[in-house]
Design a protein around this motif. Structure first.
Motif, mmCIF file in Angstrom:
data_model
loop_
_atom_site.group_PDB
_atom_site.id
_atom_site.type_symbol
_atom_site.label_atom_id
_atom_site.label_comp_id
_atom_site.label_asym_id
_atom_site.label_seq_id
_atom_site.Cartn_x
_atom_site.Cartn_y
_atom_site.Cartn_z
ATOM 1 N N SER A 298 25.649 85.866 40.537
ATOM 2 C CA SER A 298 25.498 86.116 42.185
ATOM 3 C C SER A 298 26.997 86.632 42.659
ATOM 4 O O SER A 298 26.347 87.786 43.225
ATOM 5 C CB SER A 298 24.769 84.509 43.148
ATOM 6 N N ILE A 299 27.815 86.202 42.657
ATOM 7 C CA ILE A 299 29.256 86.750 43.406
ATOM 8 C C ILE A 299 29.363 87.801 42.913
ATOM 9 O O ILE A 299 29.280 89.029 43.732
ATOM 10 C CB ILE A 299 30.233 85.577 43.103
ATOM 11 N N LYS A 300 30.039 87.953 40.945
ATOM 12 C CA LYS A 300 29.485 89.709 41.047
ATOM 13 C C LYS A 300 29.034 90.307 41.198
ATOM 14 O O LYS A 300 29.409 91.714 42.307
ATOM 15 C CB LYS A 300 29.814 89.259 39.573
ATOM 16 N N TYR A 301 27.150 90.793 41.240
ATOM 17 C CA TYR A 301 26.440 91.504 41.353
ATOM 18 C C TYR A 301 26.011 91.596 42.650
ATOM 19 O O TYR A 301 25.976 93.142 42.733
ATOM 20 C CB TYR A 301 25.144 91.257 40.616
ATOM 21 N N GLU A 302 26.469 90.769 43.655
ATOM 22 C CA GLU A 302 26.138 90.906 45.142
ATOM 23 C C GLU A 302 27.551 91.228 45.945
ATOM 24 O O GLU A 302 26.990 91.558 47.103
ATOM 25 C CB GLU A 302 24.964 90.219 45.068
ATOM 26 N N GLU A 303 28.591 90.802 45.380
ATOM 27 C CA GLU A 303 29.462 90.919 46.209
ATOM 28 C C GLU A 303 30.774 91.724 45.187
ATOM 29 O O GLU A 303 31.067 92.892 45.930
ATOM 30 C CB GLU A 303 30.402 89.891 46.449
ATOM 31 N N VAL A 304 31.289 90.762 44.297
ATOM 32 C CA VAL A 304 32.155 91.918 43.949
ATOM 33 C C VAL A 304 32.381 93.453 43.460
ATOM 34 O O VAL A 304 33.045 94.348 43.462
ATOM 35 C CB VAL A 304 32.860 91.008 42.649
ATOM 36 N N TYR A 305 31.146 93.548 42.223
ATOM 37 C CA TYR A 305 31.258 94.658 41.774
ATOM 38 C C TYR A 305 30.601 95.408 43.012
ATOM 39 O O TYR A 305 30.714 96.890 42.748
ATOM 40 C CB TYR A 305 29.900 94.133 40.521
ATOM 41 N N ILE B 277 34.452 87.431 49.648
ATOM 42 C CA ILE B 277 33.840 86.164 48.475
ATOM 43 C C ILE B 277 33.240 85.353 49.814
ATOM 44 O O ILE B 277 32.100 84.531 49.523
ATOM 45 C CB ILE B 277 34.845 85.436 47.767
ATOM 46 N N GLY B 278 34.548 84.572 50.789
ATOM 47 C CA GLY B 278 34.304 83.697 51.194
ATOM 48 C C GLY B 278 32.874 83.954 52.384
ATOM 49 O O GLY B 278 32.435 83.097 52.690
ATOM 50 N N ARG B 279 32.964 85.273 52.779
ATOM 51 C CA ARG B 279 31.655 85.524 53.651
ATOM 52 C C ARG B 279 30.592 85.870 53.103
ATOM 53 O O ARG B 279 29.042 85.015 53.485
ATOM 54 C CB ARG B 279 31.850 87.411 54.400
ATOM 55 N N TYR B 280 30.295 86.226 51.660
ATOM 56 C CA TYR B 280 29.246 86.350 50.952
ATOM 57 C C TYR B 280 28.939 84.485 50.701
ATOM 58 O O TYR B 280 27.890 84.115 50.671
ATOM 59 C CB TYR B 280 30.083 86.314 48.972
ATOM 60 N N THR C 262 28.766 81.855 52.907
ATOM 61 C CA THR C 262 28.823 82.055 53.730
ATOM 62 C C THR C 262 27.728 82.477 53.882
ATOM 63 O O THR C 262 26.318 81.390 54.050
ATOM 64 C CB THR C 262 29.715 82.513 55.238
ATOM 65 N N PHE C 263 26.846 83.123 53.527
ATOM 66 C CA PHE C 263 25.551 84.430 53.407
ATOM 67 C C PHE C 263 25.288 83.585 52.255
ATOM 68 O O PHE C 263 24.010 82.778 52.773
ATOM 69 C CB PHE C 263 25.835 85.401 53.538
ATOM 70 N N TYR C 264 25.775 83.096 51.035
ATOM 71 C CA TYR C 264 25.240 82.751 50.095
ATOM 72 C C TYR C 264 23.929 81.178 51.461
ATOM 73 O O TYR C 264 23.016 80.781 50.469
ATOM 74 C CB TYR C 264 25.855 82.013 48.806
ATOM 75 N N ASN C 265 25.732 80.690 50.951
ATOM 76 C CA ASN C 265 24.875 79.092 51.477
ATOM 77 C C ASN C 265 23.968 78.661 52.647
ATOM 78 O O ASN C 265 22.936 77.835 52.992
ATOM 79 C CB ASN C 265 25.832 78.065 51.762
ATOM 80 N N THR D 89 17.844 78.189 51.912
ATOM 81 C CA THR D 89 18.529 78.703 52.276
ATOM 82 C C THR D 89 19.013 76.735 51.537
ATOM 83 O O THR D 89 18.408 75.590 51.634
ATOM 84 C CB THR D 89 19.708 78.543 53.428
ATOM 85 N N GLN D 90 20.634 77.414 51.064
ATOM 86 C CA GLN D 90 21.356 75.916 50.252
ATOM 87 C C GLN D 90 21.337 74.296 51.422
ATOM 88 O O GLN D 90 20.850 73.579 51.378
ATOM 89 C CB GLN D 90 22.598 76.230 49.844
ATOM 90 N N ASP D 91 22.033 75.254 52.474
ATOM 91 C CA ASP D 91 21.914 74.582 53.394
ATOM 92 C C ASP D 91 21.023 73.911 54.164
ATOM 93 O O ASP D 91 20.941 72.449 53.823
ATOM 94 C CB ASP D 91 23.423 75.134 54.938
#
Length: 91
Positions: free
Chosen positions: A34-41, A55-58, A60-63, A75-77
């Motif tokens: 998820s991090i790679k495809y939705e943020e890094v790339y 990645i930190g912002r992502y 926070t969004f992810y959780n 959500t995860q939270d």
């Protein structure tokens, strides 16, 4: 491999060496995908600090804001803190 020597010297167990080992890392592999495809790339960060901040912002969004189909669109939270709520009330 060199990195396994470092782990062994530090007495860190290497989990991917036995029956059923695919389950050991499935959750972290899904997160990294998820991090790679939705943020890094999607971002051409010029520095490590830019990448770290993104990645930190992502995360926070992810959780906090990203609903997950495997969590019944929570959500995860929401999923994890809702599980803790009855225990906190009981305490």
């Amino acid at each position: 491999m060199d990195f396994t020597v470092v782990l062994k010297k530090a007495e860190i167990a290497i989990s991917m060496d036995g029956k059923g080992a695919w389950r050991d890392n499935v959750f972290i592999e899904q997160l990294w995908r998820s991090i790679k495809y939705e943020e890094v790339y999607l971002h051409a960060d010029k520095t490590v600090s830019e990448a770290r901040a993104g990645i930190g912002r992502y995360l926070t969004f992810y959780n906090n804001r990203h609903p997950h189909s495997s969590l019944d669109r929570q959500t995860q939270d929401q999923a994890h803190f809702n599980e803790l709520e009855p225990m906190m009330v009981a305490a």
